[in-house]
Design a protein around this motif. Structure first.
Motif, PDB file in Angstrom:
ATOM      1  N   GLY A 195      -6.635  10.168 -21.250  1.00  0.00           N
ATOM      2  CA  GLY A 195      -5.589  10.557 -20.321  1.00  0.00           C
ATOM      3  C   GLY A 195      -5.693   9.971 -18.940  1.00  0.00           C
ATOM      4  O   GLY A 195      -4.920  10.338 -18.051  1.00  0.00           O
ATOM      5  N   VAL A 196      -6.654   9.057 -18.708  1.00  0.00           N
ATOM      6  CA  VAL A 196      -6.777   8.401 -17.418  1.00  0.00           C
ATOM      7  C   VAL A 196      -5.758   7.257 -17.347  1.00  0.00           C
ATOM      8  O   VAL A 196      -5.601   6.494 -18.291  1.00  0.00           O
ATOM      9  CB  VAL A 196      -8.202   7.840 -17.205  1.00  0.00           C
ATOM     10  N   SER A 197      -5.080   7.141 -16.231  1.00  0.00           N
ATOM     11  CA  SER A 197      -4.135   6.047 -16.024  1.00  0.00           C
ATOM     12  C   SER A 197      -4.834   4.886 -15.322  1.00  0.00           C
ATOM     13  O   SER A 197      -5.779   5.089 -14.553  1.00  0.00           O
ATOM     14  CB  SER A 197      -2.953   6.515 -15.180  1.00  0.00           C
ATOM     15  N   ILE A 198      -4.343   3.679 -15.575  1.00  0.00           N
ATOM     16  CA  ILE A 198      -4.951   2.484 -14.988  1.00  0.00           C
ATOM     17  C   ILE A 198      -3.860   1.552 -14.507  1.00  0.00           C
ATOM     18  O   ILE A 198      -2.873   1.311 -15.213  1.00  0.00           O
ATOM     19  CB  ILE A 198      -5.842   1.748 -16.012  1.00  0.00           C
ATOM     20  N   VAL A 199      -4.036   1.035 -13.286  1.00  0.00           N
ATOM     21  CA  VAL A 199      -3.251  -0.097 -12.820  1.00  0.00           C
ATOM     22  C   VAL A 199      -4.193  -1.285 -12.799  1.00  0.00           C
ATOM     23  O   VAL A 199      -5.230  -1.265 -12.136  1.00  0.00           O
ATOM     24  CB  VAL A 199      -2.650   0.128 -11.427  1.00  0.00           C
ATOM     25  N   LEU A 200      -3.823  -2.299 -13.519  1.00  0.00           N
ATOM     26  CA  LEU A 200      -4.686  -3.443 -13.781  1.00  0.00           C
ATOM     27  C   LEU A 200      -4.113  -4.672 -13.087  1.00  0.00           C
ATOM     28  O   LEU A 200      -2.975  -5.060 -13.340  1.00  0.00           O
ATOM     29  CB  LEU A 200      -4.737  -3.658 -15.298  1.00  0.00           C
ATOM     30  N   SER A 201      -4.873  -5.261 -12.176  1.00  0.00           N
ATOM     31  CA  SER A 201      -4.489  -6.540 -11.585  1.00  0.00           C
ATOM     32  C   SER A 201      -5.094  -7.642 -12.443  1.00  0.00           C
ATOM     33  O   SER A 201      -6.306  -7.684 -12.639  1.00  0.00           O
ATOM     34  CB  SER A 201      -5.018  -6.627 -10.149  1.00  0.00           C
ATOM     35  N   GLU A 202      -4.249  -8.527 -12.951  1.00  0.00           N
ATOM     36  CA  GLU A 202      -4.759  -9.460 -13.962  1.00  0.00           C
ATOM     37  C   GLU A 202      -3.947 -10.751 -13.997  1.00  0.00           C
ATOM     38  O   GLU A 202      -2.731 -10.743 -13.835  1.00  0.00           O
ATOM     39  CB  GLU A 202      -4.729  -8.774 -15.338  1.00  0.00           C
ATOM     40  N   GLN A 203      -4.656 -11.861 -14.197  1.00  0.00           N
ATOM     41  CA  GLN A 203      -4.014 -13.150 -14.467  1.00  0.00           C
ATOM     42  C   GLN A 203      -4.072 -13.522 -15.943  1.00  0.00           C
ATOM     43  O   GLN A 203      -3.254 -14.296 -16.419  1.00  0.00           O
ATOM     44  CB  GLN A 203      -4.707 -14.264 -13.672  1.00  0.00           C
ATOM     45  N   ASN A 204      -5.054 -12.973 -16.643  1.00  0.00           N
ATOM     46  CA  ASN A 204      -5.296 -13.309 -18.038  1.00  0.00           C
ATOM     47  C   ASN A 204      -4.274 -12.583 -18.924  1.00  0.00           C
ATOM     48  O   ASN A 204      -4.384 -11.379 -19.164  1.00  0.00           O
ATOM     49  CB  ASN A 204      -6.728 -12.896 -18.415  1.00  0.00           C
ATOM     50  N   LEU A 205      -3.269 -13.320 -19.388  1.00  0.00           N
ATOM     51  CA  LEU A 205      -2.197 -12.710 -20.173  1.00  0.00           C
ATOM     52  C   LEU A 205      -2.732 -12.119 -21.468  1.00  0.00           C
ATOM     53  O   LEU A 205      -2.309 -11.032 -21.881  1.00  0.00           O
ATOM     54  CB  LEU A 205      -1.110 -13.747 -20.463  1.00  0.00           C
ATOM     55  N   HIS A 206      -3.651 -12.802 -22.097  1.00  0.00           N
ATOM     56  CA  HIS A 206      -4.194 -12.291 -23.364  1.00  0.00           C
ATOM     57  C   HIS A 206      -4.870 -10.941 -23.164  1.00  0.00           C
ATOM     58  O   HIS A 206      -4.655 -10.002 -23.933  1.00  0.00           O
ATOM     59  CB  HIS A 206      -5.183 -13.298 -23.952  1.00  0.00           C
ATOM     60  N   PHE A 207      -5.667 -10.826 -22.103  1.00  0.00           N
ATOM     61  CA  PHE A 207      -6.342  -9.557 -21.830  1.00  0.00           C
ATOM     62  C   PHE A 207      -5.320  -8.466 -21.523  1.00  0.00           C
ATOM     63  O   PHE A 207      -5.426  -7.341 -22.026  1.00  0.00           O
ATOM     64  CB  PHE A 207      -7.304  -9.735 -20.660  1.00  0.00           C
ATOM     65  N   ALA A 208      -4.332  -8.793 -20.711  1.00  0.00           N
ATOM     66  CA  ALA A 208      -3.308  -7.804 -20.360  1.00  0.00           C
ATOM     67  C   ALA A 208      -2.531  -7.350 -21.591  1.00  0.00           C
ATOM     68  O   ALA A 208      -2.208  -6.168 -21.738  1.00  0.00           O
ATOM     69  CB  ALA A 208      -2.364  -8.382 -19.318  1.00  0.00           C
ATOM     70  N   GLU A 209      -2.215  -8.284 -22.475  1.00  0.00           N
ATOM     71  CA  GLU A 209      -1.505  -7.933 -23.715  1.00  0.00           C
ATOM     72  C   GLU A 209      -2.345  -6.989 -24.560  1.00  0.00           C
ATOM     73  O   GLU A 209      -1.811  -6.100 -25.240  1.00  0.00           O
ATOM     74  CB  GLU A 209      -1.194  -9.198 -24.510  1.00  0.00           C
ATOM     75  N   TRP A 210      -3.638  -7.174 -24.536  1.00  0.00           N
ATOM     76  CA  TRP A 210      -4.569  -6.393 -25.347  1.00  0.00           C
ATOM     77  C   TRP A 210      -4.562  -4.921 -24.934  1.00  0.00           C
ATOM     78  O   TRP A 210      -4.609  -4.028 -25.781  1.00  0.00           O
ATOM     79  CB  TRP A 210      -5.966  -6.989 -25.189  1.00  0.00           C
ATOM     80  N   VAL A 211      -4.474  -4.652 -23.625  1.00  0.00           N
ATOM     81  CA  VAL A 211      -4.747  -3.294 -23.160  1.00  0.00           C
ATOM     82  C   VAL A 211      -3.567  -2.588 -22.487  1.00  0.00           C
ATOM     83  O   VAL A 211      -3.622  -1.375 -22.291  1.00  0.00           O
ATOM     84  CB  VAL A 211      -5.938  -3.305 -22.174  1.00  0.00           C
ATOM     85  N   SER A 212      -2.501  -3.315 -22.114  1.00  0.00           N
ATOM     86  CA  SER A 212      -1.479  -2.736 -21.233  1.00  0.00           C
ATOM     87  C   SER A 212      -0.256  -2.244 -21.977  1.00  0.00           C
ATOM     88  O   SER A 212       0.135  -2.804 -23.006  1.00  0.00           O
ATOM     89  CB  SER A 212      -1.041  -3.769 -20.182  1.00  0.00           C
ATOM     90  N   ASP A 213       0.368  -1.204 -21.419  1.00  0.00           N
ATOM     91  CA  ASP A 213       1.634  -0.689 -21.941  1.00  0.00           C
ATOM     92  C   ASP A 213       2.826  -1.383 -21.294  1.00  0.00           C
ATOM     93  O   ASP A 213       3.781  -1.748 -21.968  1.00  0.00           O
ATOM     94  CB  ASP A 213       1.737   0.819 -21.679  1.00  0.00           C
ATOM     95  N   ARG A 214       2.771  -1.538 -19.974  1.00  0.00           N
ATOM     96  CA  ARG A 214       3.869  -2.156 -19.232  1.00  0.00           C
ATOM     97  C   ARG A 214       3.307  -3.163 -18.238  1.00  0.00           C
ATOM     98  O   ARG A 214       2.109  -3.159 -17.935  1.00  0.00           O
ATOM     99  CB  ARG A 214       4.680  -1.103 -18.469  1.00  0.00           C
ATOM    100  N   ALA A 215       4.204  -4.002 -17.711  1.00  0.00           N
ATOM    101  CA  ALA A 215       3.777  -5.016 -16.756  1.00  0.00           C
ATOM    102  C   ALA A 215       4.811  -5.190 -15.656  1.00  0.00           C
ATOM    103  O   ALA A 215       6.020  -5.066 -15.891  1.00  0.00           O
ATOM    104  CB  ALA A 215       3.535  -6.350 -17.454  1.00  0.00           C
ATOM    105  N   TYR A 216       4.303  -5.461 -14.468  1.00  0.00           N
ATOM    106  CA  TYR A 216       5.120  -5.926 -13.342  1.00  0.00           C
ATOM    107  C   TYR A 216       4.592  -7.306 -12.968  1.00  0.00           C
ATOM    108  O   TYR A 216       3.375  -7.480 -12.805  1.00  0.00           O
ATOM    109  CB  TYR A 216       4.994  -4.994 -12.140  1.00  0.00           C
TER     110      TYR A 216
END
Length: 245
Positions: A195-216
């Motif tokens: 239940g912890v929320s995360i805002v992830l700053s990322e350049q690596n699209l593959h990593f972001a695709e792996w873990v993220s629900d939404r993107a800005y």
């Protein structure tokens, strides 16, 4: 205090300046409970500046930041952290002369509760050693004698010892070995499950695709695109315009 279902974090019209130079231009985004949101963009797009502005670490900002239903605009950084907003900076900022266990104790805060009275996730060193087995093997080692990837794990773990409702995680996959990247991804999945929320700053699209629900997606301090991670993955025009090197 926010109600169940309201955004945990809502940023409206955020602007930030370094001296006379404006870096952020009217940034709006929100994050809900148990959600992983990626802020994506090339180097210099403004991702880290957003985190610093949210945490009250910049002198010259405009706009509003609401966390857990309360404005934290112009609130001191230590009070923001005590309120349950965790921050893992890109440069780690561990205490190099302290051991792993001592670094974790520095971050310890009391348990927290959601608005409905249920207990928010509580983290103890044993939980973190299961999440990052490497740390469990070096509890007495001084942090200055750890690799960059191990220091990254320690920084995340120290932040979790504060039992945050939400974490700002700045470039977790940058400059670390692939095995550490995998552990970071598993860690993010474990946090989301609890239940912890995360805002992830990322350049690596593959990593972001792996873990993220939404993107800005940001460019030059402005949000240029927002959508689900799957929508971004399928939008080649946006990826080429704002994410390709």
């Amino acid at each position: 205090m926010s109600r169940l279902g309201d955004p945990l974090l809502k940023v409206t019209g955020l602007e930030a300046f370094y001296g006379a130079a404006q870096i952020l231009f009217g940034v709006d985004f929100e994050v809900r409970r148990g959600e992983v949101v990626a802020l994506m963009g090339r180097n210099g797009a403004g991702k880290s500046t957003i985190f610093k502005a949210i945490m009250g670490l910049l002198e010259n900002t405009r706009g509003e930041v609401v966390f857990m239903g309360r404005s934290i605009t112009a609130v001191e950084p230590f009070r923001i952290a005590r309120g349950g907003l965790g921050y893992v900076p890109e440069d780690r900022r561990i205490f190099t002369d302290l051991s792993v266990a001592e670094n974790l104790e520095v971050g310890r805060q009391a348990p927290r509760y959601w608005p409905d009275g249920s207990q928010a996730p509580v983290w103890a060193p044993a939980d973190l050693y299961r999440l990052f087995p490497n740390l469990g093997e070096m509890t007495t080692r001084q942090a200055e004698r750890m690799s960059g990837g191990e220091q990254q794990m320690l920084t995340v773990s120290r932040t979790l010892m504060g039992n945050p409702y939400l974490i700002l995680l700045d470039e977790p996959s940058e400059g670390v070995a692939p095995v550490i990247v995998e552990q970071m991804a598993r860690m993010i999945e474990a946090l989301r499950e609890r239940g912890v929320s995360i805002v992830l700053s990322e350049q690596n699209l593959h990593f972001a695709e792996w873990v993220s629900d939404r993107a800005y997606v940001l460019e030059k301090g402005q949000i240029r695109y927002s959508g689900t991670m799957q929508e971004l993955s399928e939008n080649e025009a946006v990826r080429r315009a704002y994410l390709s090197v």
